[in-house]
Design a protein around this motif. Structure first.
Motif, PDB file in Angstrom:
ATOM      1  N   ASP A 115      31.010 -22.975  17.612  1.00 49.38           N
ATOM      2  CA  ASP A 115      31.568 -22.580  18.906  1.00 49.38           C
ATOM      3  C   ASP A 115      32.556 -23.625  19.397  1.00 49.38           C
ATOM      4  N   ALA A 116      33.719 -23.179  19.807  1.00 51.34           N
ATOM      5  CA  ALA A 116      34.735 -24.104  20.312  1.00 51.34           C
ATOM      6  C   ALA A 116      34.358 -24.622  21.692  1.00 51.34           C
ATOM      7  N   GLU A 117      33.875 -23.742  22.528  1.00 58.60           N
ATOM      8  CA  GLU A 117      33.457 -24.186  23.860  1.00 58.60           C
ATOM      9  C   GLU A 117      31.981 -23.880  24.066  1.00 58.60           C
ATOM     10  N   TRP A 118      31.333 -24.779  24.750  1.00 60.46           N
ATOM     11  CA  TRP A 118      29.906 -24.604  24.981  1.00 60.46           C
ATOM     12  C   TRP A 118      29.710 -23.814  26.262  1.00 60.46           C
ATOM     13  N   SER A 119      28.731 -22.939  26.222  1.00 65.35           N
ATOM     14  CA  SER A 119      28.396 -22.151  27.399  1.00 65.35           C
ATOM     15  C   SER A 119      26.878 -22.134  27.549  1.00 65.35           C
ATOM     16  N   PHE A 120      26.435 -21.433  28.561  1.00 60.30           N
ATOM     17  CA  PHE A 120      24.994 -21.320  28.794  1.00 60.30           C
ATOM     18  C   PHE A 120      24.302 -20.679  27.597  1.00 60.30           C
ATOM     19  N   GLU A 121      24.923 -19.681  26.995  1.00 58.62           N
ATOM     20  CA  GLU A 121      24.343 -18.967  25.859  1.00 58.62           C
ATOM     21  C   GLU A 121      24.126 -19.876  24.654  1.00 58.62           C
ATOM     22  N   THR A 122      24.915 -20.921  24.556  1.00 57.03           N
ATOM     23  CA  THR A 122      24.786 -21.861  23.443  1.00 57.03           C
ATOM     24  C   THR A 122      23.420 -22.543  23.463  1.00 57.03           C
ATOM     25  N   PHE A 123      22.896 -22.760  24.661  1.00 58.42           N
ATOM     26  CA  PHE A 123      21.653 -23.518  24.801  1.00 58.42           C
ATOM     27  C   PHE A 123      20.399 -22.641  24.872  1.00 58.42           C
ATOM     28  N   ILE A 124      20.542 -21.342  24.756  1.00 57.07           N
ATOM     29  CA  ILE A 124      19.382 -20.446  24.790  1.00 57.07           C
ATOM     30  C   ILE A 124      18.374 -20.774  23.685  1.00 57.07           C
ATOM     31  N   PRO A 125      18.789 -21.067  22.443  1.00 57.01           N
ATOM     32  CA  PRO A 125      17.789 -21.436  21.432  1.00 57.01           C
ATOM     33  C   PRO A 125      16.980 -22.680  21.803  1.00 57.01           C
ATOM     34  N   LEU A 126      17.622 -23.652  22.459  1.00 49.59           N
ATOM     35  CA  LEU A 126      16.871 -24.837  22.902  1.00 49.59           C
ATOM     36  C   LEU A 126      15.857 -24.477  23.985  1.00 49.59           C
ATOM     37  N   PHE A 127      16.241 -23.576  24.893  1.00 49.45           N
ATOM     38  CA  PHE A 127      15.301 -23.116  25.909  1.00 49.45           C
ATOM     39  C   PHE A 127      14.128 -22.390  25.258  1.00 49.45           C
TER      40      PHE A 127
END
Length: 163
Positions: A115-127
């Protein structure tokens, strides 16, 4: 070990090994395959062996895959009997949880590397990994607290050591 689904305890009591065997046997029934556990007469199921060891788990009227499996040994030392207890997750549940969290974490690594830019969806697996950790820990600790109280009563424990 506060933040892991594993506990080691040592209870001390004035009861003899034979008395501990009898008392524990009074609270443990033989492990049976049940889908719904409504007709249990005792609080625990498993085995209490003649060689002063036991493997038990609490009989629940609900489903909790994260309940502890309890193993222990008791032996006489000086003027007291010492009971060493280990509580841990079922092996299959541990392996499945590790696999599931590993896949979520791997998915997170793939997302951040592509992913070029990070968004909230990027961190869903960590959540998801964090939620799984909290779910496992809450389920385990709630049941281990109850089992600690029960074992302390059964053993008429003078003190409990958390090494």
């Amino acid at each position: 070990m506060k933040f892991l689904p594993f506990e080691r305890l040592i209870y001390r009591t004035d009861l003899s090994e034979q008395e501990l065997f009898r008392r524990l046997s009074d609270h443990v029934e033989t492990k049976k395959f049940r889908i719904i556990r409504t007709h249990a007469m005792k609080e625990y199921e498993g085995h209490v062996n003649n060689d002063n060891t036991f493997e038990i788990s609490r009989i629940l009227r609900y489903r909790n895959s994260f309940q502890p499996e309890i193993e222990g040994t008791f032996q006489r030392s000086n003027h007291a009997t010492q009971i060493e207890v280990k509580m841990r997750l079922n092996l299959f549940v541990s392996l499945f949880t590790i696999f599931w969290c590993s896949m979520a974490f791997l998915f997170f690594i793939v997302l951040i590397s592509s992913d070029a830019e990070w968004s909230f969806e990027t961190f869903i697996p960590l959540f998801m990994v964090f939620f799984a950790y909290l779910m496992v820990l809450a389920g385990f600790k709630a049941e281990s607290r109850r089992s600690k109280k029960d074992l302390s009563k059964i053993f008429e424990s003078r003190d409990r050591i958390d090494p």
